[in-house]
Write an enzyme that holds these catalytic residues in place. Structure first.
Site, short mmCIF file in Angstrom:
data_model
loop_
_atom_site.label_atom_id
_atom_site.label_comp_id
_atom_site.label_asym_id
_atom_site.label_seq_id
_atom_site.Cartn_x
_atom_site.Cartn_y
_atom_site.Cartn_z
N ASP A 192 -27.34 -8.37 59.22
CA ASP A 192 -26.78 -7.45 58.23
C ASP A 192 -25.27 -7.65 58.19
OD1 ASP A 192 -26.97 -4.98 56.45
OD2 ASP A 192 -25.57 -4.29 57.98
N GLU A 287 -29.99 -10.58 53.60
CA GLU A 287 -30.23 -9.91 52.33
C GLU A 287 -29.88 -10.84 51.18
OE1 GLU A 287 -29.44 -5.22 52.87
OE2 GLU A 287 -27.70 -6.49 53.24
N CYS A 354 -35.85 4.04 57.52
CA CYS A 354 -35.95 4.16 58.97
C CYS A 354 -36.74 2.98 59.52
CB CYS A 354 -36.62 5.48 59.35
SG CYS A 354 -36.83 5.69 61.13
N CYS A 357 -40.20 4.70 61.44
CA CYS A 357 -41.30 5.27 60.67
C CYS A 357 -41.44 4.67 59.28
CB CYS A 357 -41.15 6.78 60.56
SG CYS A 357 -39.73 7.32 59.58
N CYS A 374 -32.73 9.60 61.03
CA CYS A 374 -33.89 9.83 60.16
C CYS A 374 -34.21 11.33 60.13
CB CYS A 374 -35.09 9.02 60.65
SG CYS A 374 -36.57 9.21 59.62
N CYS A 377 -38.48 11.56 61.28
CA CYS A 377 -38.98 11.36 62.65
C CYS A 377 -37.91 11.60 63.70
CB CYS A 377 -39.56 9.96 62.81
SG CYS A 377 -38.33 8.63 62.73
N ASP A 384 -26.02 -0.16 61.05
CA ASP A 384 -26.12 -1.59 60.73
C ASP A 384 -27.24 -2.26 61.52
OD1 ASP A 384 -23.98 -1.38 58.98
OD2 ASP A 384 -22.50 -1.72 60.56
#
Length: 439
Positions: A192, A287, A354, A357, A374, A377, A384
């Site tokens: 990332d 990405e 997340c 989850c 999150c 959860c 990052d």
């Protein structure tokens, strides 16, 4: 071997004499003039009623006639002018390629980076000592350069360029691909890229932050020089008819030194980063960012002016300074070189999803902090690193862990052009007769 193109490049520091440097400057301006004239001719031909598309082959015949009439054009080696036309062909080919991010070819100003390209068969290289070598260029003779690493392969072309720190020569080299390609058995990793944290790798607990490319003293000096240049430009426009004075040119040269030093440090960090990632990981997931779209200005039009224009301009400078596209481009050819694979995934929602989850919610990121929490959860993680894990999960679900690990290479998405390997384009002329020879 005819038609074989360069698939890698090697750059070295060049030390021309005063006479050689003066002639190289003159040749670089001639190459710029050839580019601008050829581009204007193509624009006019395409805009005419016939909608004619010119190619380098047609313009080379006209170039031969022009060389007989103009002494300044005849002084430039014919191969160099032909290389300019071929580069213009490649620029148009990239522009019409929908998978290539290149824009339409543009005219080059006088302040454009100076450079001259020679085909491979016109270049000879000889090693004179452990760290020094000579390159023989047409009409210029032997020019000394520092041999900081061996040149392995067949030299296809040589490009001479100058920046604020001096002259450099870049050799486009063809290296034959190995028959049995090495398979990188390293673990898969998601990468990332960001601004507050330059790079975060999913297999690591700490982010990699690139150090400042300029020291505090250099930043202060650069600000002072830019202010001085602004004052001198204003004076030149008001009192000198826009003509640059010697002091203004000296100020521009001093700024160029700092900018070149900054670019060199940025490139050094990016190469070390991508080398480490490509060697250590069999699969590298990134990405699929459209960086050129992200760098567009927010100023809008007169009828519909944009908002937060200065903030967006600062963000654009930060993105360009981090070199996101360059990192991906280097990973594209380095993963293939070391037997790995680069997988580009859709970037949508990686920072809001997340990793535990799998729930995507904008409330997971409160503000612009580095904490991901999150709301479903309760999972907390560095934002990052959470995004890097999501990138890796998407890559594995797309490519398949078993298939990628077994082959070590595959159909990774191209990061530049489907014809290139992330290096300089090779000469289309005949194969050079020699490589590096001992003195």
């Amino acid at each position: 071997m005819v038609g074989v193109k360069a698939n890698t490049a090697a750059k070295f520091r060049l030390y021309p004499t005063a006479d050689q440097a003066e002639r190289l400057v003159s040749w670089s301006h001639t190459c710029r003039a050839v580019w601008n004239i050829a581009l204007a001719q193509r624009v006019w031909a395409y805009g005419s009623a016939q909608r004619k598309t010119l190619q380098a082959g047609e313009q080379c015949s006209e170039l031969t006639l022009a060389r007989k009439e103009h002494v300044w054009l005849r002084d430039l080696p014919a191969q160099c002018a032909q290389q300019v036309l071929r580069q213009l062909d490649a620029a148009y080919e990239n522009f019409w390629n929908p998978e290539h991010p290149a824009r339409s070819p543009q005219y080059k100003r006088k302040s454009h980076q100076q450079g001259v390209t020679f085909p491979g068969q016109a270049v000879q290289i000889r090693k004179v000592s452990r760290r020094m070598a000579h390159v023989r260029l047409p009409k210029l003779g032997w020019v000394r350069f520092r041999l900081s690493r061996p040149i392995e392969g067949t030299v296809r072309n040589a490009t001479i360029k100058r920046d604020g720190l001096g002259w450099h020569v870049a050799f486009g080299v063809h290296r034959p691909e190995p028959v049995d390609r090495h398979v990188n058995a390293g673990p898969a990793a998601g990468v990332d890229v960001g601004i507050a944290c330059s790079v975060f790798v999913s297999t690591e607990n700490e982010g990699r932050q690139r150090p400042d490319t300029l020291t505090a003293g250099e930043k202060q000096r650069l600000r002072g020089l830019e202010r001085r240049m602004a004052r001198q430009l204003t004076f030149a426009k008001k009192h000198n008819g826009g003509k640059y004075s010697k002091r203004l040119r000296r100020t521009i040269a001093q700024i160029a030194v700092l900018k070149a030093r900054q670019a060199r440090r940025r490139a050094d960090w990016n190469h070390k980063l991508t080398d480490d990632l490509a060697k250590s990981h069999g699969i590298v997931a990134v990405e699929d960012l459209k960086v050129s779209n992200m760098l567009r200005s927010a100023k809008g039009t007169v009828a519909q002016p944009g908002t937060n224009v200065k903030q967006k301009a600062g963000l654009n400078r930060s993105i360009a300074d981090q070199g996101w596209f360059e990192i991906r481009r280097q990973l594209g050819y380095k993963t293939r070189r070391y037997g790995g694979e680069l997988v580009a995934v859709a970037p949508h929602g990686t920072s809001q999803t997340c990793a535990r989850c799998g729930t995507r919610d904008s409330e997971n990121r409160q503000g612009c902090g580095r904490l991901f929490a999150c709301v479903h959860c309760g999972h907390t993680e560095h934002a990052d690193r959470n995004a890097a894990i999501n990138i890796l999960d998407r890559a594995l679900s797309t490519a398949g862990r078993a298939g990628c690990a077994a082959s070590g290479r595959g159909t990774a998405q191209s990061t530049r052009s489907p014809h290139g390997q992330g290096s300089l384009a090779g000469s289309r002329m005949r194969e050079p007769s020699s490589n590096v020879t001992a003195a």
